[in-house]
Design a protein around this motif. Structure first.
Motif, PDB file in Angstrom:
ATOM      1  N   ALA A 104     -33.133   8.795 -15.312  1.00 55.63           N
ATOM      2  CA  ALA A 104     -32.179   7.736 -14.987  1.00 55.63           C
ATOM      3  C   ALA A 104     -32.879   6.482 -14.470  1.00 55.63           C
ATOM      4  O   ALA A 104     -32.410   5.358 -14.698  1.00 55.63           O
ATOM      5  N   GLU A 105     -34.015   6.650 -13.783  1.00 52.66           N
ATOM      6  CA  GLU A 105     -34.707   5.493 -13.222  1.00 52.66           C
ATOM      7  C   GLU A 105     -35.369   4.616 -14.283  1.00 52.66           C
ATOM      8  O   GLU A 105     -35.882   3.540 -13.977  1.00 52.66           O
ATOM      9  N   ASN A 106     -35.363   5.062 -15.545  1.00 52.43           N
ATOM     10  CA  ASN A 106     -35.902   4.252 -16.638  1.00 52.43           C
ATOM     11  C   ASN A 106     -34.869   3.301 -17.225  1.00 52.43           C
ATOM     12  O   ASN A 106     -35.159   2.595 -18.192  1.00 52.43           O
ATOM     13  N   LEU A 107     -33.681   3.272 -16.665  1.00 53.72           N
ATOM     14  CA  LEU A 107     -32.584   2.492 -17.238  1.00 53.72           C
ATOM     15  C   LEU A 107     -32.100   1.404 -16.291  1.00 53.72           C
ATOM     16  O   LEU A 107     -32.168   1.535 -15.069  1.00 53.72           O
ATOM     17  N   THR A 108     -31.586   0.342 -16.891  1.00 55.83           N
ATOM     18  CA  THR A 108     -30.860  -0.685 -16.156  1.00 55.83           C
ATOM     19  C   THR A 108     -29.693  -1.140 -17.020  1.00 55.83           C
ATOM     20  O   THR A 108     -29.702  -0.960 -18.248  1.00 55.83           O
ATOM     21  N   SER A 109     -28.683  -1.706 -16.417  1.00 53.92           N
ATOM     22  CA  SER A 109     -27.502  -2.135 -17.164  1.00 53.92           C
ATOM     23  C   SER A 109     -27.825  -3.308 -18.078  1.00 53.92           C
ATOM     24  O   SER A 109     -28.594  -4.206 -17.727  1.00 53.92           O
ATOM     25  N   LYS A 110     -27.207  -3.314 -19.263  1.00 58.39           N
ATOM     26  CA  LYS A 110     -27.390  -4.414 -20.210  1.00 58.39           C
ATOM     27  C   LYS A 110     -26.363  -5.511 -19.917  1.00 58.39           C
ATOM     28  O   LYS A 110     -25.161  -5.251 -19.940  1.00 58.39           O
ATOM     29  N   PRO A 111     -26.802  -6.742 -19.655  1.00 62.52           N
ATOM     30  CA  PRO A 111     -25.843  -7.835 -19.504  1.00 62.52           C
ATOM     31  C   PRO A 111     -25.023  -8.021 -20.773  1.00 62.52           C
ATOM     32  O   PRO A 111     -25.570  -7.944 -21.885  1.00 62.52           O
ATOM     33  N   SER A 112     -23.754  -8.261 -20.633  1.00 63.29           N
ATOM     34  CA  SER A 112     -22.874  -8.375 -21.803  1.00 63.29           C
ATOM     35  C   SER A 112     -23.243  -9.564 -22.673  1.00 63.29           C
ATOM     36  O   SER A 112     -22.938  -9.574 -23.876  1.00 63.29           O
ATOM     37  N   GLN A 113     -23.914 -10.564 -22.097  1.00 64.10           N
ATOM     38  CA  GLN A 113     -24.271 -11.763 -22.869  1.00 64.10           C
ATOM     39  C   GLN A 113     -25.374 -11.504 -23.885  1.00 64.10           C
ATOM     40  O   GLN A 113     -25.564 -12.304 -24.803  1.00 64.10           O
ATOM     41  N   LEU A 114     -26.103 -10.417 -23.734  1.00 64.80           N
ATOM     42  CA  LEU A 114     -27.249 -10.146 -24.607  1.00 64.80           C
ATOM     43  C   LEU A 114     -26.849  -9.295 -25.805  1.00 64.80           C
ATOM     44  O   LEU A 114     -26.112  -8.316 -25.666  1.00 64.80           O
TER      45      LEU A 114
END
Length: 304
Positions: A104-114
């Motif tokens: 889980a620590e390998n992930l971050t949320s994707k901004p919707s603008q991208l």
């Protein structure tokens, strides 16, 4: 699931699409359905056998280390992610696939603008550029020479250096000079006479150099124009780094850094160009193109 694997080291032709067992998320892990994955020079080096001592290779071996997608399974004990979340992540040798399982620590949320493609190239190029320039200690008022300024990492590095108030001289083919200039760098053609051309632009030499080409010319010219091996970093050539006594940086990856770079891109403060998109079945062609060089930005694998 379908994934790209290689059954031996070799040319791009060793890559093939295989049907592999669907991976399962264990405790502390998250499974992501991949929407896009970035291609990086290290993938080709692994394929050729140049990182055999670094990675635990077992054929048939998968490839790929950065991706963006949708969470579709969450393991026990994971907090902060749920099925359906759009994420950006990194992994060792597994991203060229329909699904990937990571801590889980390998992930971050994707901004919707991208877009998916843009999000997929943040993990490697954004972190590589940011960490290398911090290692070099780049500060306002300095002059930095970047070898391979039109490439994926190079184009991001140019933007970071300019944002920090430093001047950039970037090597590139003549066809890419307008592109490098638009990024904010002073373009210079590589090849015979490079040192003299750099000195014409920076008569007192340059303060720091970042090599993204792996050529001996880049290293020797960097040493000549800086006079300080401590302020030269290469990301692509361990043998030359050892031979000439300069710093070889391997990727230090962290979700926090990915989140910072993604935020800059989402706000429009950082352009992460995508040169071409490929399907799983076309990864051999993508590797050939990547090894040929000269691309403006990143090559990306896209999946439905």
């Amino acid at each position: 699931m379908k994934a790209v694997v290689m059954d031996s080291y070799g040319t791009p032709e060793v890559l093939r699409v295989a049907d592999l067992p669907e991976p399962k998320a264990g405790a502390g892990q998250v499974r992501v359905r991949v929407k896009a994955a970035g291609l990086n020079p290290i993938d080709a080096k692994v394929r050729r056998g140049e990182f055999d001592a670094v990675f635990d290779i077992s054929f048939p071996q998968q490839l790929g280390n950065e991706f963006a997608g949708v969470v579709d399974q969450v393991g026990a004990g994971v907090e902060g992610f749920a099925v359906g979340d759009e994420v950006i992540g990194f992994v060792d040798l597994a991203a060229y696939a329909e699904q990937v399982v990571v801590p889980a620590e390998n992930l971050t949320s994707k901004p919707s603008q991208l877009s998916w493609e843009t999000a997929a190239v943040i993990g490697a190029v954004g972190q590589a550029a940011f960490n290398a320039l911090r290692k070099l200690g780049v500060s306002a008022g300095e002059t930095v020479l970047i070898h391979g300024a039109a490439g994926g990492v190079g184009s991001v590095a140019v933007q970071f250096v300019r944002a920090w108030g430093a001047t950039v001289i970037g090597t590139a083919s003549q066809d890419n000079h307008d592109y490098v200039r638009a990024l904010g760098a002073i373009p210079v053609t590589y090849g015979d006479g490079l040192e003299e051309r750099v000195r014409e632009l920076a008569s007192q030499g340059v303060d720091a150099c970042l090599d993204l080409t792996g050529s001996e010319e880049a290293i020797t010219v960097s040493i000549a124009v800086t006079g300080d091996k401590a302020r030269i970093v290469t990301l692509v050539s361990p043998p030359l780094a050892k031979q000439y006594g300069i710093t070889m940086m391997f990727g230090t990856r962290a979700a926090e850094t990915v989140a910072q770079v993604a935020g800059l891109a989402a706000r429009g403060d950082l352009d992460l160009p995508v040169a071409r998109r490929f399907a799983l079945a076309d990864l051999a062609e993508a590797h050939r193109l990547m090894e040929a060089g000269g691309q403006r930005g990143k090559l990306v694998l896209t999946l439905d």
